[in-house]
Design a protein around this motif. Structure first.
Motif, mmCIF file in Angstrom:
data_model
loop_
_atom_site.group_PDB
_atom_site.id
_atom_site.type_symbol
_atom_site.label_atom_id
_atom_site.label_comp_id
_atom_site.label_asym_id
_atom_site.label_seq_id
_atom_site.Cartn_x
_atom_site.Cartn_y
_atom_site.Cartn_z
ATOM 1 N N GLU A 8 0.798 -1.226 0.133
ATOM 2 C CA GLU A 8 -0.206 0.035 -0.021
ATOM 3 C C GLU A 8 0.852 1.192 0.023
ATOM 4 O O GLU A 8 1.868 1.308 0.497
ATOM 5 N N PRO A 9 0.395 2.436 -0.612
ATOM 6 C CA PRO A 9 -1.079 2.231 -1.365
ATOM 7 C C PRO A 9 -0.863 1.643 -2.783
ATOM 8 O O PRO A 9 0.080 1.817 -3.605
ATOM 9 N N GLU A 38 -5.648 3.624 -5.485
ATOM 10 C CA GLU A 38 -5.897 4.458 -4.198
ATOM 11 C C GLU A 38 -4.768 5.824 -3.910
ATOM 12 O O GLU A 38 -5.065 6.840 -3.701
ATOM 13 N N VAL A 39 -3.575 5.360 -4.488
ATOM 14 C CA VAL A 39 -2.733 6.526 -4.297
ATOM 15 C C VAL A 39 -3.158 7.919 -5.208
ATOM 16 O O VAL A 39 -2.720 9.106 -4.493
ATOM 17 N N ALA A 82 -2.865 6.425 2.015
ATOM 18 C CA ALA A 82 -3.953 7.048 1.316
ATOM 19 C C ALA A 82 -5.400 7.065 1.980
ATOM 20 O O ALA A 82 -6.368 7.403 1.263
#
Ligand code: SF4
Length: 529
Positions: free
Chosen positions: A51-52, A56-57, A412
Motif C-alpha cells: 500500500e498504497p 488509491e494513490v 492514502a
C-alpha cells in the motif's frame, strides 16, 4: 539538472512484496530523499504488492500534474503492461480526472545507471585494481519479456565501451543462460565483483543469488533480519568473490529518478520545463473537468466557509469534530499545540503514568517503522490489518506532520476519506479487478459469486484480517451480500474515521486466483476422465 516543479507531484512506483519487509525500502528512501529537495509539490509512492495501491494513490495526491517514474530495472512486462493498466494510463501523457499524468521510463534503463554500477563495484571491492577484476552484472532473466535482460546487456555494453578498466564485464542471470551459478566458469580474473541489478535487497539478491554463487548452502533470512550483511571477499573456486547489495539501494538512484523526469521533458516537450507550463495545463483542465468542478463545489468544512479542500484541511476539520481515531491510531493535541499519536488502546493523558509512557519519537517517518512489524515482529504487508503494535508515542508539531505520519500508518486513507465525503470516491467492482488478470491468471474471474462473497468474508474479516470498510461491489449493480455484507457497513463508532477500501487489494486477488485455479484444475481433471 531538473528545475523545480512547484505545481507537480512525483509518484515513484515500486513492486513491493507481501512477504519481504525490505522490498519497498529503497522506493520509500529515494522518495524521502527527493521530498527533502523541494523540487516537487508532493512526492508519493505506490506499489503493486503493498500500500498504497495504484488506484488509491491518486486520492492522496493533490497536484494536477503528476510525473510517474517506475522504480523498476527494465522496460519489461511490468512497465509495459501491468503498470499502465493498473495506473489507467493511455500513453506517455494521460489526461483524466482533471489531471495530466506523465509516464516516464523506468530508472533501470537510464544511461546514468552505468555510473551507479561503477560506483557500487568500487565500493564493494575497495582498493582492488579493476584490471584484475571481472565485473558481473546479475539479473533475473525471464521468458515473460525479452526486455528484462536487455537493460542489463545495455549496461554491460556501456561499461565495456567506456573502457573503465575492468579485466572483463559480463552479464549473468538466475533463470537463463549465461547462468550466475556458472560465475567461476564465465569469468577469468582473480577477483570477481558481482552486482545484482535489482531494485531492492529482496528474495533474489539476498537469499537466492548467494546460494547460486555458492556463498551460502541454503537460503538465508531477509536483509533486515540479519545482523551482518556480507563479509567480503568470499574465497571460492580459487578466486576472491565480492558480492554487493542490489543496485537499487544505491542512494544516488534518487538522482536517476529525477533524471528520468528530465528525460521525459526533453523527449516530449523539447526540454522546456513542464513545471513552468503546468499552470497553463491546469488552466485548460479548469474549464472542462467534471471532477475538478466536483472538487470545487463540494461542501466546505462542517459549519464553516473554508474554501480549502486540501486533505490537511479535511483532517483539521475531522479532529475539530472530535473524530480522533483512525484505524488503531488515536490523535490528541495538548494546550501547546503539539499533536500526540499513540495506539488507541494505550493510556494517554492523565491515565498514563511516567513508567507506562513510552519515549516520544518526533519524526513522521517513524510511523512507517511502527507500522512495519506486529508485536511478534512479523511483517505487516497489509497496513490496515488489526495488528498495529502498541507501546509507542509520536509527538508532532503540525497537522502536515500528522498527515504525513497517518499516510505511513494507513497509506492514502485520508485522501480516500476526503473523496468519499465529497461524493467522488469510485470503488472498483471486484469483477473488474479480477478481469484485469492476464496470462496464467486469466481464469481468476471464473470464481462464482458465492465463492467471492465467502472469500471476502474470510479474507477481509474486520476482527482478524482488515479494518477497512469496502466501498465496492461484486459488479457495478451487485453489492456485497450474504457473508460479505458486513464489510460494507458503516461503523457505529462516531469518533472513528473509517478506513475505506476502494479496490480489492493483492491479498484478495491472490485468494481469488487460488480459488479459480483449483476450480480450473478440477474441471480439467473431470474432462480428462
Ligand atoms: S480487499 Fe479486503 S483485505 Fe484487502 S484492503 Fe480491501 S478490505 Fe482489506
Amino acid at each position: 539538472m531538473l528545475s523545480a516543479k512547484p505545481f507537480s507531484a512525483l509518484l515513484v512506483v515500486g513492486h513491493g512484496s507481501t512477504l519481504n519487509p525490505d522490498s519497498s525500502n529503497p522506493t520509500h528512501q529515494h522518495a524521502e530523499d527527493i521530498r527533502g529537495r523541494d523540487i516537487f509539490a508532493e512526492v508519493a509512492c505506490a506499489f503493486w504488492k503493498e500500500e498504497p495501491g495504484m488506484t488509491e494513490v491518486f486520492e492522496m495526491i493533490e497536484s494536477r500534474e503528476i510525473y510517474i517514474v517506475p522504480n523498476f530495472i527494465s522496460e519489461g512486462y511490468f512497465c509495459r503492461q501491468v503498470l499502465p493498466r493498473e495506473l489507467r494510463l493511455s500513453g506517455p501523457t494521460t489526461m483524466r480526472d482533471g489531471r495530466v499524468i506523465h509516464y516516464c521510463d523506468p530508472v533501470g534503463i537510464h544511461p546514468n545507471m552505468t555510473r551507479l554500477l561503477l560506483q557500487r563495484a568500487d565500493e564493494v571491492a575497495p582498493g582492488i585494481p579493476r584490471g584484475e577484476t571481472s565485473l558481473i552484472v546479475v539479473g533475473h532473466g525471464t521468458g515473460l519479456n525479452e526486455n528484462s535482460a536487455k537493460a542489463i546487456q545495455d549496461q554491460v555494453r556501456l561499461i565495456r565501451a567506456g573502457n573503465h578498466g575492468f579485466a572483463e564485464v559480463l552479464d549473468a542471470y538466475m533463470e537463463e543462460a549465461p547462468f550466475v551459478a556458472d560465475w567461476h566458469k564465465l569469468s577469468m580474473a582473480p577477483n570477481v565483483v558481482v552486482v545484482p541489478f535489482f531494485i531492492s535487497d529482496g528474495l533474489h539478491s539476498y537469499q537466492d543469488i548467494p546460494v547460486l554463487l555458492g556463498m551460502e548452502a541454503q537460503t538465508g533470512a531477509a536483509a533486515s533480519e540479519r545482523e551482518v550483511f556480507r563479509h567480503n571477499p568470499h574465497h571460492l573456486h580459487g578466486r576472491r568473490l565480492f558480492y554487493s547489495s542490489a543496485i537499487g539501494t544505491e542512494r544516488h538512484l534518487a538522482d536517476v529518478i529525477l533524471d528520468q523526469v528530465e528525460e521525459f521533458d526533453l523527449k516530449h516537450f523539447g526540454g522546456a520545463s513542464v513545471g513552468v507550463s503546468a499552470p497553463a495545463i491546469s488552466q485548460s483542465l479548469d474549464s472542462g473537468s467534471e471532477d475538478e468542478s466536483a472538487l470545487r463545489t463540494a461542501e466546505p468544512a462542517a459549519g464553516g466557509t473554508s474554501t480549502d479542500f486540501s486533505i490537511t484541511a479535511a483532517l483539521k476539520r475531522w479532529l475539530a469534530e472530535g473524530r480522533d481515531v483512525i484505524g488503531e491510531v488515536r490523535i490528541t493535541r495538548d494546550a501547546g499545540g503539539v499533536f500526540t499519536l499513540r495506539h488507541k488502546d494505550d493510556p494517554g493523558g492523565a491515565e498514563a503514568s511516567a513508567t507506562s509512557t513510552p519515549a516520544a519519537e518526533t519524526s513522521p517517518l517513524f510511523a512507517r517503522e511502527i507500522a512495519k512489524y506486529d508485536a511478534e515482529g512479523k511483517f505487516r504487508p497489509l497496513k490496515s490489518a488489526p495488528t498495529l503494535r502498541s507501546g509507542w508515542r509520536l509527538e508532532l508539531r503540525s497537522l502536515d506532520e500528522v498527515r504525513a505520519a497517518l499516510d505511513h500508518f494507513y497509506p492514502a486513507a485520508l485522501g480516500m476519506l476526503r473523496a468519499h465525503e465529497q461524493g467522488r470516491l469510485c470503488g472498483v467492482p471486484l469483477r473488474e479487478v479480477l478481469a484485469r488478470q492476464t496470462g496464467m491468471y486469466r481464469f481468476t474471474n471464473t470464481i462464482t459469486d458465492e465463492q467471492a462473497m465467502t472469500m471476502i468474508a474470510t479474507h477481509c474479516d474486520t476482527k482478524t484480517r482488515c479494518l477497512r470498510r469496502i466501498v465496492w461491489g461484486l459488479s457495478a449493480d451487485q453489492p456485497l451480500a450474504g457473508p460479505a455484507a458486513g464489510k460494507s457497513r458503516t461503523s457505529s463508532d462516531a469518533n472513528a474515521l473509517p478506513l475505506l477500501c476502494m479496490e480489492a487489494c493483492s491479498h484478495i486477488v491472490s485468494a481469488a486466483r487460488k480459488l479459480a485455479q483449483a476450480g480450473h484444475a478440477g474441471k480439467e481433471a473431470a474432462a480428462a476422465q
